[in-house]
Motif scaffolding. Structure first.
Motif: not given
Ligand code: TYD
Length: 208
Positions: A14, A98, A103, A107
């Motif tokens: 983050e 991302r 994931s 996860q």
């Molecule tokens: P996002 O608002 O895009 O935040 P960031 O600026 O951190 O990229 O939120 C994506 C959130 O979802 C982030 O906490 C990470 C999470 N995430 C997963 O847990 N698994 C995944 O496969 C993806 C793509 C994102």
């Protein structure tokens, strides 16, 4: 025949400045004549954006770890089919803020499902579409997250415990060690221009 484009994903915990760097990297590649599609996850297509809403809002216990991983994979399947594959087939480069490694790390590594289970769930979603290179931005652990928390900017997943986010970071390092050709760790500290330069250096062998 059109040359296939390259698929680059940008990853990290983050608040490491990933989205800014995704934009900067896209601009730098465009400046050398590469046709770039900039996209992000969860999201990147209409269907995937709808799933994003479900995943990032509501109470943490809204989904169990298995349903959460499947929803990320479902969103990804739509993103790949509607946005990524057509762009690559047209010879464009794709930069995704991302992708699968989020994931695997969130996860799989932090959520307790295990990296290999999440890899297999995603195999169906991805088919043969996989990043050519994945750049994992690493910054001073904890600091960026604390700032987001203090400003109330965290979402359903970003707001999870320090222990969870520490495991995310550990998982990213593990994945990079397992797949050193594809996955590279990049220092996210210092001025943003310096970080973009580091990203470009790590892509130099793919550039035309
Ligand atoms: P996002 O608002 O895009 O935040 P960031 O600026 O951190 O990229 O939120 C994506 C959130 O979802 C982030 O906490 C990470 C999470 N995430 C997963 O847990 N698994 C995944 O496969 C993806 C793509 C994102």
């Amino acid at each position: 025949m059109t040359a296939a484009g390259r698929f680059i994903s940008l990853e990290g915990g983050e608040g490491v400045g990933k989205s800014t760097q995704a934009r900067e990297l896209a601009a730098a590649l465009q400046a050398i004549g590469i046709d770039v599609v900039l996209t992000r996850e969860p999201g990147g297509s209409d269907g995937a954006d709808a799933v994003r809403e479900l995943l990032l809002s509501g109470a943490d216990e809204r989904f169990g770890p298995d349903a959460e991983a499947l929803l990320f994979a479902a969103a990804r399947a739509d993103h790949v089919r509607k946005t990524i594959r057509p762009a690559l087939a047209a010879g464009r480069w794709v930069i995704s803020d991302r992708f699968i490694d989020s994931s695997l790390a969130y996860q799989g590594g932090a959520g307790g499902l295990g990296i290999e289970v999440v890899r297999s769930i995603n195999a169906f979603a991805l088919g043969d579409t996989f990043p050519d290179r994945t750049l994992v931005l690493l910054s001073d652990e904890g600091q960026a997250r604390a700032q987001l928390r203090d400003t109330g900017a965290s979402d359903r997943i970003g707001g999870r415990s320090e222990a969870y986010h520490h495991k995310v970071e550990t998982a990213f390092r593990l994945i990079a060690a397992e797949e050193p050709d594809r996955v590279r760790l990049v220092d996210a500290s210092g001025p943003k221009e310096a970080v973009t330069k580091r990203l470009l250096d790590v892509l130099s062998d793919l550039l035309p």
